[in-house]
Design an enzyme around this catalytic site. Structure first.
Site, PDB file in Angstrom:
ATOM      1  N   LYS A   1      -5.359   8.870  -5.925  1.00 52.08           N
ATOM      2  CA  LYS A   1      -4.614   7.560  -6.491  1.00 52.08           C
ATOM      3  C   LYS A   1      -5.328   7.460  -7.828  1.00 52.08           C
ATOM      4  O   LYS A   1      -6.325   7.815  -8.135  1.00 52.08           O
ATOM      5  CB  LYS A   1      -4.625   6.662  -5.798  1.00 52.08           C
ATOM      6  CG  LYS A   1      -3.879   6.926  -4.411  1.00 52.08           C
ATOM      7  CD  LYS A   1      -2.260   7.114  -4.424  1.00 52.08           C
ATOM      8  CE  LYS A   1      -1.868   8.171  -3.283  1.00 52.08           C
ATOM      9  NZ  LYS A   1      -1.489   7.299  -2.199  1.00 52.08           N
TER      10      LYS A   1
HETATM   11  C1  LIG Z   1      -0.800   7.373  -0.706  1.00 50.25           C
HETATM   12  C2  LIG Z   1       0.061   6.734  -0.123  1.00 50.25           C
HETATM   13  C3  LIG Z   1       0.326   6.128   0.784  1.00 50.25           C
HETATM   14  C4  LIG Z   1      -0.577   6.001   1.894  1.00 50.25           C
HETATM   15  O1  LIG Z   1      -1.953   5.656   1.381  1.00 50.25           O
HETATM   16  P1  LIG Z   1      -3.183   6.319   2.159  1.00 50.25           P
HETATM   17  O2  LIG Z   1      -4.168   5.393   1.514  1.00 50.25           O
HETATM   18  O3  LIG Z   1      -3.416   7.678   2.024  1.00 50.25           O
HETATM   19  O4  LIG Z   1      -3.159   5.911   3.485  1.00 50.25           O
HETATM   20  C5  LIG Z   1       1.876   5.564   1.264  1.00 50.25           C
HETATM   21  N1  LIG Z   1       2.737   5.373   0.334  1.00 50.25           N
HETATM   22  C6  LIG Z   1       2.495   6.123  -0.753  1.00 50.25           C
HETATM   23  C7  LIG Z   1       3.796   6.195  -1.571  1.00 50.25           C
HETATM   24  C8  LIG Z   1       1.561   6.814  -1.228  1.00 50.25           C
HETATM   25  O5  LIG Z   1       1.419   7.826  -2.282  1.00 50.25           O
END
Ligand SMILES: *Cc1c(COP(=O)(O)O)cnc(C)c1O
Length: 403
Positions: free
Chosen positions: A187
């Protein structure tokens, strides 16, 4: 120049500065390594970033979304409307809460949930809306909240990819109902693993804290009690220190990503790929944080298989990814009755999309290199197609160029 002599360009790479690395060492030496002062500081920093709204951290974006649903009172018998063009976490947590995921198809231009279809999907059992801001591009927030208000629905924004994105000058997280961020390494900002939920008031924040740590409170008999079945979702101080070290860079991160996205548009302009029907994302330098740069392959026009295309990129030293195959076609969801043809835009997008490298330490030259490679691969596929040849999928680019 031989493209194979260039270093491998990954799809994504987190940027962590030396001060953060030193800060993590300090935390490790401090004697307090799990949830503590660093986490408190991280939550405070996130809160001021979100216009002073209460924020609580969790050990993943998935846990954050799940607690968001619980805070919104979602449970068995309820329906939650979301998009099939997302990471499985989005719909899994709806199932985890005992509720029913209801999908609405995407708008093929924005690639986000189509708000007309979302509104049509509302039933008397609908409890909450869970839009996803794919690639960091928010939906039309004014329209979303007008719909939510008209139907008395809670909103849990899956803003996992949208940290740093804005809506008409206001930060995502500073507006809206419940907002869920992820700090997974892919992210825009990372705490290794982790997430944060933006809440409306201190009561909700206290409830989130209970859900985060087994429902345990410090009041009651013998100085401890437990009145709900929470989970174990707390963020460590090591992770929080990493997240804290990222925040001062956020604006630069977002600006750099926007600059690289522009370079992608410039690099593709008038090139072979676009001429052959490769689709580009929506041009937006105001709202989105450019979490991902996703093209779509012209599968109807060129006999390109996405796997072959990605393999060709890899042979040119370029990483790529797929975000995402539509959730409703995974086995678990097929078993719930979902099938092909239900959400054609999400299916077409999911089958044809490829995510190209985009991270803060990339340069505009790196982007130009990716654009050249995409143009070259599309041209090769077209030539092979015209010659009626089978596409050699695991050959080296040089041998194929000679073939
Ligand atoms: C990354 C992501 C998640 C989950 O996040 P994690 O930190 O990996 O558990 C949920 N929804 C979307 C759209 C994502 O890109």
């Amino acid at each position: 120049m031989n493209p194979l002599s260039l270093p491998f360009l990954p799809l994504v790479r987190p940027e962590i500065d030396e001060a953060t690395i030193a800060g993590v060492a300090d935390v490790l030496r401090s004697g307090w390594i799990t949830t503590g002062p660093q986490n408190q500081a991280f939550e405070a920093a996130l809160s001021s970033f979100c216009g002073g709204r209460p924020v609580r951290t969790f050990n993943s974006g998935t846990a954050t979304l799940e607690i968001g649903l619980r805070i919104a009172g979602v449970g068995p018998g309820d329906e939650v409307i979301t998009t099939p063009a997302t990471w499985v976490a989005t719909s899994h947590v709806i199932l985890e809460a005992g509720a029913t995921p209801v999908f609405a198809d995407i708008d093929p231009i924005t690639r986000n949930i189509d708000l007309d279809l979302l509104e049509k999907a509302i039933t008397p059992r609908t409890k909450a809306l869970m839009p996803v801001f794919l690639a960091g591009a928010p939906v039309d927030m004014d329209r979303l909240y007008a719909i939510a208000k008209a139907h008395h629905l809670r909103v849990i924004e899956d803003a996992a990819q949208a940290f740093g994105a804005t809506w008409h000058g206001k930060r995502i997280g500073a507006i809206g109902d419940l907002v869920s961020f992820s700090f997974h390494p892919n992210k825009n900002v990372t705490s290794i693993e982790g997430g944060a939920l933006v809440l409306n008031n201190e009561d909700e924040a206290k409830l989130a804290q209970k859900y985060r740590l087994l429902g345990v409170t410090r009041s009651g008999h013998d100085g401890m009690d437990c009145d709900l079945q929470g989970g174990k979702f707390n963020l460590t101080d090591v992770a929080a220190r990493v997240g804290l070290g990222q925040l001062p860079h956020l604006d630069r991160f977002t600006q750099q990503r926007r600059k690289l996205a522009r370079a992608y548009f410039d690099g593709f302009e008038g090139g072979a790929a676009v001429k052959l029907g490769v689709g580009l994302p929506m041009r937006d330098f105001e709202h989105t944080n450019w979490h991902l740069f996703q093209i779509t392959l012209p599968l109807e026009r060129l006999s390109i298989s996405r796997g072959d295309f990605m393999e060709q990129l890899k042979q040119r030293g370029i990483g790529s990814g797929v975000h995402y195959p539509p959730v409703h076609l995974f086995k678990l969801y097929r078993a719930l009755g979902f099938k092909e043809g239900m959400f054609p835009h999400a299916e077409r997008f999911g089958a044809s999309t490829v995510t190209l490298p985009l991270f803060t330490q990339m340069t505009e030259e790196d982007v130009a290199r990716v654009c050249r490679a995409v143009d070259e691969i599309c041209t090769l596929f077209e030539i092979w197609q015209t010659c009626g040849r089978d596409v050699p999928s695991s050959d080296s680019p040089r041998r194929m160029a000679r073939a």
